[in-house]
Each structure stands twice: as structure tokens, then as C-alpha cells.
Design an enzyme around this catalytic site. Structure first.
Site, short mmCIF file in Angstrom:
data_model
loop_
_atom_site.label_atom_id
_atom_site.label_comp_id
_atom_site.label_asym_id
_atom_site.label_seq_id
_atom_site.Cartn_x
_atom_site.Cartn_y
_atom_site.Cartn_z
N ARG A 167 83.72 6.32 30.86
CA ARG A 167 85.69 7.91 31.69
C ARG A 167 84.79 8.93 31.33
NH1 ARG A 167 87.45 2.91 27.94
NH2 ARG A 167 88.61 2.12 29.55
N LYS B 40 86.60 19.41 42.11
CA LYS B 40 87.14 18.21 43.02
C LYS B 40 85.83 16.80 43.10
CE LYS B 40 91.06 19.45 46.56
NZ LYS B 40 91.29 19.18 47.57
N GLU C 164 82.41 27.92 56.55
CA GLU C 164 83.58 27.79 55.22
C GLU C 164 83.55 29.42 54.63
OE1 GLU C 164 85.05 25.35 54.54
OE2 GLU C 164 84.45 23.79 54.59
N LYS D 232 87.54 31.21 46.50
CA LYS D 232 87.81 29.96 46.10
C LYS D 232 88.53 29.96 45.09
CE LYS D 232 87.00 25.27 46.64
NZ LYS D 232 86.63 24.12 47.32
N GLU E 14 95.95 21.69 43.58
CA GLU E 14 96.11 21.07 45.12
C GLU E 14 97.59 21.04 45.16
OE1 GLU E 14 93.32 20.30 47.19
OE2 GLU E 14 94.43 19.61 48.84
N ARG F 108 96.29 25.53 46.93
CA ARG F 108 94.34 25.54 47.15
C ARG F 108 95.00 24.70 48.54
NH1 ARG F 108 90.42 22.83 42.99
NH2 ARG F 108 89.73 22.35 44.98
N ASN G 280 92.09 24.46 52.98
CA ASN G 280 92.22 23.08 54.36
C ASN G 280 92.44 23.43 55.24
OD1 ASN G 280 91.92 20.04 54.14
ND2 ASN G 280 93.90 20.46 54.92
N HIS H 128 90.60 22.33 58.30
CA HIS H 128 90.39 21.08 57.87
C HIS H 128 90.49 20.02 58.09
CE1 HIS H 128 87.47 23.76 55.46
NE2 HIS H 128 86.60 22.34 54.94
N HIS I 234 88.73 17.03 60.01
CA HIS I 234 88.63 15.79 58.97
C HIS I 234 88.55 14.78 60.46
CE1 HIS I 234 88.81 17.16 54.55
NE2 HIS I 234 87.82 17.67 55.18
N HIS J 106 80.00 18.83 59.21
CA HIS J 106 81.29 19.33 58.64
C HIS J 106 81.92 20.81 58.88
CE1 HIS J 106 84.23 19.63 55.61
NE2 HIS J 106 83.84 20.58 54.65
N1 LIG Z 1 84.79 18.87 46.48
C1 LIG Z 1 84.78 19.76 47.62
O1 LIG Z 1 85.80 20.84 47.06
C2 LIG Z 1 84.11 19.51 48.67
C3 LIG Z 1 84.46 20.49 49.77
C4 LIG Z 1 83.78 21.14 50.78
C5 LIG Z 1 82.86 19.87 51.19
N2 LIG Z 1 82.69 19.52 50.37
C6 LIG Z 1 81.83 18.18 50.71
O2 LIG Z 1 80.84 18.75 51.04
C7 LIG Z 1 79.89 17.42 51.73
C8 LIG Z 1 78.92 18.41 52.53
O3 LIG Z 1 78.04 19.16 51.62
P1 LIG Z 1 76.60 20.12 52.63
O4 LIG Z 1 76.76 20.38 53.68
O5 LIG Z 1 76.21 20.34 51.49
O6 LIG Z 1 75.63 18.73 52.96
P2 LIG Z 1 74.78 17.82 52.51
O7 LIG Z 1 74.59 17.70 50.98
O8 LIG Z 1 74.87 16.27 53.61
O9 LIG Z 1 73.52 18.30 52.49
C9 LIG Z 1 72.80 18.82 53.87
C10 LIG Z 1 71.32 18.48 54.62
O10 LIG Z 1 70.90 19.73 53.08
C11 LIG Z 1 69.89 19.57 52.70
N3 LIG Z 1 69.56 20.33 51.73
C12 LIG Z 1 70.81 20.59 51.20
N4 LIG Z 1 70.17 21.69 50.43
C13 LIG Z 1 68.89 21.78 50.36
C14 LIG Z 1 68.37 23.17 50.51
N5 LIG Z 1 68.28 24.39 49.21
N6 LIG Z 1 67.11 22.63 51.02
C15 LIG Z 1 66.48 22.19 51.71
N7 LIG Z 1 66.97 20.90 51.87
C16 LIG Z 1 68.67 21.03 51.49
C17 LIG Z 1 70.77 18.13 51.89
O11 LIG Z 1 69.24 17.37 52.01
C18 LIG Z 1 70.47 17.20 53.83
O12 LIG Z 1 70.01 17.15 54.61
C19 LIG Z 1 80.62 16.25 52.89
O13 LIG Z 1 80.73 16.43 52.37
C20 LIG Z 1 82.12 17.46 51.98
O14 LIG Z 1 83.03 16.52 52.24
C21 LIG Z 1 83.82 18.89 49.12
#
Ligand SMILES: NC(=O)c1ccc[n+]([C@@H]2O[C@H](COP(=O)([O-])OP(=O)(O)OC[C@H]3O[C@@H](n4cnc5c(N)ncnc54)[C@H](O)[C@@H]3O)[C@@H](O)[C@H]2O)c1
Length: 335
Positions: free
Chosen positions: A114, A136, A178, A212, A222, A226, A230, A233, A237, A249
């Protein structure tokens, strides 16, 4: 630089990694730390993390890289592994990675026993400026992205741009989408910057985080503002789902922003008619989109699964102008 979001800090500094041990000692009394990361990052940073966290006993839980790891299956595997490794409720977890690791590990932290304490150390540009900020967490279901999750605060977010040195170029661009969004919905100076440059300094990273931070502070759960985040997005999505997440993404969101501007102009909401072309030029230059531009009609059928599709219809973010987002309820798209 220290920013405050609700009741936790976001620390942003070049070479912050060197202070990690000290900073964690300030907020954690025990020895064991459980780091969730992915295979790519484990390979590059395993030794560095062990070396920097010299006062602690480190356990790693390593997941496969990529969106497919934000699943119920991986969630279950990570939780089981943590229990196997002897993680207790008052132990500390670190999410070390991009948005996938951050969202998944954050959701594990929110739900295991929890709730356990966790720290976000984002390593991708997208995670630094977006996913690690705002609490989030979540995973994807077959029906759509991020459909299961929780708002859960980390103890602290550590942002060290040094990690970007190993980030693949394609992933860097993914994060720029972004940053451009932050420029379109709020801090217009970021939009102007990306007209000329693509390599960010720590100043632009901070500005994007501040966008942000400002928005999430006003509306943490949200209810209204907030949703501005989006922008791009909703279609983003839908595009990701259409391509079964085989598209980045940032690329999907880039097309999503263009579709929103196109629709906004068509419906008389977006007053600045040059904004579509200006944005398109930047996105083409950054290599985030290609011509011919995707046809948005093929994605409309996926919009029903969007989280912003509430009981009273789809909420959609348009721009009246640069820096002026507006949410419309019950928006309908005809294919
Ligand atoms: N929680 C939120 O508010 C929020 C907001 C936006 C996006 N997201 C989520 O984030 C995700 C996408 O995140 P992302 O684009 O970081 O993708 P990811 O986490 O898949 O990372 C992208 C790639 O880069 C590599 N990588 C990351 N940092 C590295 C570094 N310093 N050196 C070498 N390789 C590295 C990872 O291993 C991976 O292969 C999606 O699932 C999306 O839904 C969440």
C-alpha cells in the site's frame, strides 16, 4: 536549482549524480536500496550507481526496455522480485530510467505494501521534462495506454542532464516533442528557441520543467488546467495504439499537436492561422514528422479509449494562440 512541487523537491543540476549518496542519506536511514531500471540503463550505469551510492546496499530489478514493459505482467514480475529480494515497507526504491521505468516503478511504489517511498531519477529527456514531474504513475492495458495507475508522489526527483550524453538521438528528439508542447501551451520562449536550435541547455530543460510544475501545482488531480498538458496527446495516444506502440511517443504527439492545430483552425478556435505551418516546419526540421503528413481520419476510432473521454464526452485541448490552450468538452470528430 531546486523547484518545489506540492510537498517534494525537484533538484536539477549538472553532475548532481555526484551528490546522490549525500542527498539520499538526508532522507533515508536504512542501508538497502532497490533500483528499478531497464536493461539498457543497467548496462551503462550499473557500475556508476554502485560507486556513487557507496553507503548503501544496492539491489537491482531490471526490466526489458520499451513500452511493452508497462504491463500487468511486468508489474507482477517486479513486485514478486522485490518481495523475493527482501524489500520491506520502509525500504527505499529508486526509479532509474525513462518514462517507462518511472511510470511502472512509480505504480509499484504506490501499490506494494500500500505504498513505499521512492525517488525518481529520470534519464531520458522526456522523463526529465515530463513523466517524472507531477506524480502520475501507471501501466497500460490491451484497451489503451495508462488506463491503470495512481497519483503517487516521489520523495524527490533528481535531474542530472549528464545522463542525456548516452541517450540515443532518436530518444532525445522524442523528448523535444514535449519541450515543444511546453512552448506551445505555456512558455513561448521554448517555441522560439526550437525554431533555431535543437540542442537544449540546462536552462531550457528547467523552463520546460517549470511549465509542468506550474500547471500541476494549480491542478494536481487533472480537474482542468492539467489537461492542457494533454495537448497533442489525444490523437497521440490514438496513433500509438493504431501502430501498436511501434511508433515513438514523441512522434505520435507531434502529429497529434498538428492535428489539434489543424482542427482548431478549421473550427475557428485557433486564431493564429500561421501556427500550423510554423509548428510543422519545426517538427519537420527536428525529424519528428515526415511528409506526407499522416491522415488523421484513420485514428478517430481509437479516441473512445482516451482517458479524457469522460461521461460527458471527449475533452480536447485546442490552442487559441501560442501559450493559450483551451479545453472543449464533448468534442466530436467525423471521419
Ligand atoms: N507519468 C507521466 O506523467 C507521463 C508523461 C509523459 C509520458 N509518460 C510515459 O513515458 C513513457 C515514455 O518514456 P520515454 O520516452 O523516456 O521512454 P523509455 O522509458 O522507453 O526510454 C526510451 C529508451 O531510451 C533508453 N534510455 C533512457 N535513458 C537513457 C540514457 N540516459 N542513456 C541511454 N539510454 C537511455 C531506454 O532504455 C529506452 O530504450 C511512455 O510510457 C509514456 O506514457 C508518462
Amino acid at each position: 536549482m531546486k523547484l518545489v512541487l506540492k510537498n517534494y523537491n525537484i533538484l536539477i543540476q549538472n553532475h548532481l549524480l555526484n551528490q546522490l549518496n549525500l542527498e539520499i542519506k538526508k532522507l533515508y536511514q536504512h542501508q538497502d536500496i532497490f533500483i528499478i531500471t531497464d536493461e539498457n540503463l543497467y548496462k551503462i550505469y550499473h557500475d556508476t550507481l554502485k560507486k556513487e551510492l557507496y553507503d548503501f546496499h544496492i539491489h537491482f530489478v531490471v526490466i526489458k526496455p520499451g513500452e511493452h514493459s508497462k504491463s500487468l505482467k511486468t508489474y507482477q514480475e517486479v513486485v514478486s522480485k522485490l518481495i523475493d529480494l527482501g524489500m520491506r515497507r520502509n525500504h527505499l526504491m529508486i526509479a532509474f530510467g525513462g518514462g517507462v521505468v518511472g511510470d511502472l516503478a512509480g505504480f509499484v511504489a504506490a501499490t506494494l505494501y500500500r505504498g513505499v517511498s521512492f525517488i525518481q531519477i529520470p534519464t531520458s529527456l522526456l522523463a526529465m521534462v515530463d513523466s517524472s514531474i507531477g506524480s502520475k504513475t501507471g501501466i497500460d492495458l490491451d484497451e489503451g495506454k495508462n488506463l491503470v495507475g495512481a497519483f503517487y508522489d516521489p520523495k524527490v526527483v533528481f535531474i542530472d542532464p549528464i545522463f542525456l550524453e548516452t541517450l540515443p538521438e532518436e530518444e532525445y528528439k522524442n523528448g523535444l516533442a514535449e519541450v515543444l508542447k511546453a512552448g506551445l501551451i505555456d512558455d513561448v520562449s521554448l517555441f522560439e528557441y526550437l525554431k533555431k536550435y535543437e540542442k537544449l541547455t540546462i536552462d531550457e530543460i528547467i523552463k520546460a520543467i517549470q511549465v509542468k510544475q506550474r500547471i500541476v501545482t494549480k491542478d494536481p488531480f487533472e480537474k482542468h488546467e492539467r489537461m492542457y498538458l494533454n495537448f497533442g496527446h489525444t490523437f497521440g495516444h490514438a496513433i500509438e495504439k493504431h501502430f501498436q506502440y511501434a511508433i515513438k511517443h514523441g512522434v505520435a504527439v507531434s502529429y497529434g499537436m498538428l492535428f489539434s492545430l489543424e482542427e482548431g483552425i478549421k473550427r475557428g478556435i485557433t486564431k493564429d492561422k500561421t501556427l500550423y505551418d510554423e509548428t510543422k516546419t519545426i517538427l519537420l526540421r527536428l525529424g519528428l514528422i515526415n511528409e506526407p503528413i499522416l491522415d488523421k481520419k484513420q485514428f478517430i476510432k481509437y479516441l473512445q479509449f482516451d482517458k479524457k473521454h469522460l461521461a460527458d464526452g471527449l475533452r480536447f485541448v485546442f490552442l487559441e494562440d501560442k501559450g493559450n490552450p483551451i479545453i472543449q468538452k464533448g468534442v466530436v470528430f467525423n471521419d
